[in-house]
Scaffold this active site. Structure first.
Site, PDB file in Angstrom:
ATOM      1  N   GLY A 302       0.052   1.634   2.956  1.00 16.00           N
ATOM      2  CA  GLY A 302       1.134   1.982   3.861  1.00 16.00           C
ATOM      3  C   GLY A 302       2.375   1.131   3.658  1.00 16.00           C
ATOM      4  O   GLY A 302       2.705   0.717   2.537  1.00 16.00           O
ATOM      5  N   SER A 303       3.046   0.845   4.763  1.00 20.24           N
ATOM      6  CA  SER A 303       4.373   0.215   4.698  1.00 20.24           C
ATOM      7  C   SER A 303       4.367  -1.221   4.216  1.00 20.24           C
ATOM      8  O   SER A 303       5.439  -1.799   3.995  1.00 20.24           O
ATOM      9  CB  SER A 303       5.047   0.297   6.071  1.00 20.24           C
ATOM     10  OG  SER A 303       5.315   1.643   6.408  1.00 20.24           O
ATOM     11  N   THR A 304       3.207  -1.843   4.068  1.00 22.13           N
ATOM     12  CA  THR A 304       3.207  -3.167   3.442  1.00 22.13           C
ATOM     13  C   THR A 304       3.786  -3.072   2.027  1.00 22.13           C
ATOM     14  O   THR A 304       4.339  -4.047   1.510  1.00 22.13           O
ATOM     15  CB  THR A 304       1.790  -3.768   3.384  1.00 22.13           C
ATOM     16  OG1 THR A 304       0.918  -2.857   2.704  1.00 22.13           O
ATOM     17  CG2 THR A 304       1.248  -4.036   4.776  1.00 22.13           C
ATOM     18  N   LYS A 306       6.365  -1.546   1.214  1.00 20.01           N
ATOM     19  CA  LYS A 306       7.823  -1.640   1.281  1.00 20.01           C
ATOM     20  C   LYS A 306       8.279  -3.056   0.938  1.00 20.01           C
ATOM     21  O   LYS A 306       9.417  -3.260   0.502  1.00 20.01           O
ATOM     22  CB  LYS A 306       8.309  -1.237   2.670  1.00 20.01           C
ATOM     23  CG  LYS A 306       8.114   0.250   2.963  1.00 20.01           C
ATOM     24  CD  LYS A 306       8.419   0.599   4.405  1.00 20.01           C
ATOM     25  CE  LYS A 306       8.130   2.094   4.652  1.00 20.01           C
ATOM     26  NZ  LYS A 306       8.223   2.463   6.076  1.00 20.01           N
TER      27      LYS A 306
END
Length: 584
Positions: A302-304, A306
């Site tokens: 997921g957004s980790t 990013k």
């Protein structure tokens, strides 16, 4: 008539005459022939040979009788020597014992010595109700020389069998592995089989590193093995596992993972994956739900991700902290639409893209860099290849067969690529420690050795910028519940929808929080992953900021004093102003 005593004197004249006669005879010389000496010598040799043969026959007979009676005992002793081979203790970095050998008894039978197989089977079944009595009776009725009945029996079972006094039933003393902490370090330590051979985790690593060869050569003795020291701190390990258990109960989650990594050396200080197992009960490890999710499991993080996309963009020089990207409307790519979870519907600066976790803004930064650069950057961070450590259990990343424009966009915010949590932690550490990727290890390693193994993946300036963004996210963004008074924590949330029947399900998530502290000069990275958490209370969201972030805070609050990190008295508002000023 007078009688004198002379009449009764014995007449010895004949003796004197005889002696004079013999003495007057000429003496014959003594003659010894050479042939007589030779015959005498051969008689002695034959006598010695006869006695030697006699003793040899007697000795051979004794050996034969011993082998006939105890041949299987000798084979049993040989087998026992093999299975009883000692293993070195495993200790944590402070010398606390994590695994050690203890002596146990194993039960065997010599069927050819059994007097009454029916009675023996019946008596043994009373001590071991799990025995198949009929099968045991058949086995004991054979003419076999040796038969294992049960390995690693309890002292009480041994006593009860001994009291039965059954001929042909005996015990072998063996080394058995014992783990004082039970499941606390189970996925790291691994397990051994019934023959005390390592089959998983560090136990298998020890065998593969030469212990098995030493056993075969007969050099691994009870007192000749040095303990194997790990980088694990048992205190930290216990705290991580304890907080993960609390989180699973609090959010009724399916599973949880926690990793504490030294960003300067690559040492794994603590790592737990729940549900785990008790290595004292190896059968538990066969449960598919008890796998080591930290190294074997590969997931969309997921957004980790990013964090990695932002670092790539900044390090390339194509994007700067004060740049802005239009996130006012969804992004259309190859017939798919990219949305923001909580969109601001306006242009966002790079720090805003990070703290608001904008999919649209992150995707546009990835497009700015291009596919080749993205592949090269993720490869440098070790996210495209299987991570090799001392643990033999490792999962290979899942990546697109064809890296398209759509793949590049979804990968930028953590979808379309699956990696292990430990890979994610190692990559994150490289962005926190000044820009050096250091391979993670479960063995002690100093900073000098780590420097020799490291490779630069980003500029020092990029690492400094990422630390500021991570800190800003905890002060103002999605990671606010990861804040710990007295400790400057930075981090990034990641909420990934799970794939169910080929489609993303919005009610099943795998949440993560990637963090480091103290963020000014990070020493430790903490990664927490919670699988399928539910809202803590009705009406609350089940995002990473609501569960993975506070779980991370609970871990840092407990382990920071243990690791010698001193708290600082800082004003959060002043800290926020300082951080924003540094970014601007």
């Amino acid at each position: 008539m007078s009688v004198t005593t002379e009449a009764f004197k014995p007449d010895n004249s004949w003796r004197e005459s005889s002696w004079r006669h013999l003495a007057s005879r000429p003496r014959q010389p003594s003659i010894t022939r050479a042939g007589d000496n030779e015959r005498l010598r051969w008689r002695v040799v034959f006598a010695m040979a006869a006695f030697g043969m006699l003793y040899a026959v007697l000795a051979g007979r004794l050996v034969h009788l011993g082998l006939a009676a105890n041949g299987d005992d000798m084979r049993t002793a040989g087998a026992a020597s093999a299975v009883a081979a000692a293993r070195p203790d495993i200790v944590d970095e402070n010398g606390e014992i994590l695994a050690t050998d203890i002596k146990t008894a194993s039960l065997y039978a010599e069927p050819r010595r059994i007097v009454d197989a029916d009675e023996a089977a019946e008596q043994l079944s009373l001590v071991f109700p799990d025995f198949d009595r009929e099968r045991l009776r058949r086995d004991l009725a054979t003419n076999a020389g040796f038969l294992w009945l049960k390995r690693e029996i309890t002292p009480d079972q041994r006593r009860r069998v001994h009291e039965l006094g059954l001929p042909g039933i005996g015990f072998v003393s063996e080394n058995s592995r014992f783990y004082p902490g039970g499941p606390t370090v189970s996925h790291i330590l691994g397990a051994v089989n019934v023959d005390n051979q390592g089959i998983a985790g560090i136990e298998k690593y020890i065998d593969d590193s030469g212990l098995a060869d030493l056993h075969q050569a007969g050099f691994a003795t009870e007192h000749g093995l040095e303990p194997v020291k790990l980088s694990i701190d048992l205190r930290v390990q216990h705290a991580v596992r304890s907080e993960l258990e609390t989180a699973m109960g609090k959010y009724t989650a399916k599973a949880a993972i926690g990793i504490v990594l030294d960003v300067k050396t690559g040492e794994v200080v603590g790592m737990s994956s729940l549900p785990d197992f008790d290595p004292n009960i190896p059968a538990q490890a066969l449960d598919k739900d008890r796998l080591n999710r930290a190294t074997v499991g590969v997931y969309e993080m997921g957004s980790t991700f990013k964090t990695f996309t932002t670092a790539m963009a900044l390090d390339s020089g194509l994007v700067h902290l004060n740049d802005t990207f239009d996130a006012s409307k969804p992004l259309r790519i190859s017939g798919f639409t990219i949305h923001d979870f909580h969109g601001k519907h306006r242009a966002l600066s790079v720090p805003e893209i990070f703290i608001y976790s904008s999919n649209i803004g992150t995707a546009k930064m990835a497009l700015e860099c291009g596919i080749p650069m993205q592949q090269e950057f993720l490869g440098k961070l070790g996210l495209l290849d299987e991570l090799r450590t001392e643990l033999p259990e490792a999962g290979a990343p899942l990546k697109p067969r064809e890296w398209t424009k759509l793949s590049s966009v979804t990968i930028s915010f953590g979808h379309g690529i699956s990696v292990s949590p430990l890979q994610t932690a190692a990559a994150g550490a490289a962005l926190m420690n000044g820009g050096y990727y250091i391979p993670p290890t479960f063995l002690p390693r100093d900073e000098r050795t780590a420097a020799e193994l490291s490779r630069r993946v980003v500029k020092p300036e990029t690492s400094a910028d990422m630390r500021k963004l991570m800190r800003l996210n905890v002060l103002k963004g999605s990671g606010r519940r990861a804040a710990v008074p007295g400790y400057r924590v930075g981090g990034k949330t990641g909420t990934a929808e799970k794939v169910v029947n080929g489609k993303y399900a919005n009610d099943k998530r795998r949440n993560a929080f990637l963090s480091a502290f103290p963020i000014d000069d990070p020493r430790y990275l903490v990664l927490v992953v919670i699988d399928e958490p539910n809202p803590e209370k009705p009406g609350l969201p089940a995002t990473a900021g609501m569960n993975a972030a506070p779980t991370t805070a609970a871990i840092i609050r407990r382990i920071a004093p243990m690791l010698g990190i001193k708290p600082l008295l800082t004003d959060p508002e002043e800290d926020l102003a300082t951080t924003i000023a540094a970014i601007e």
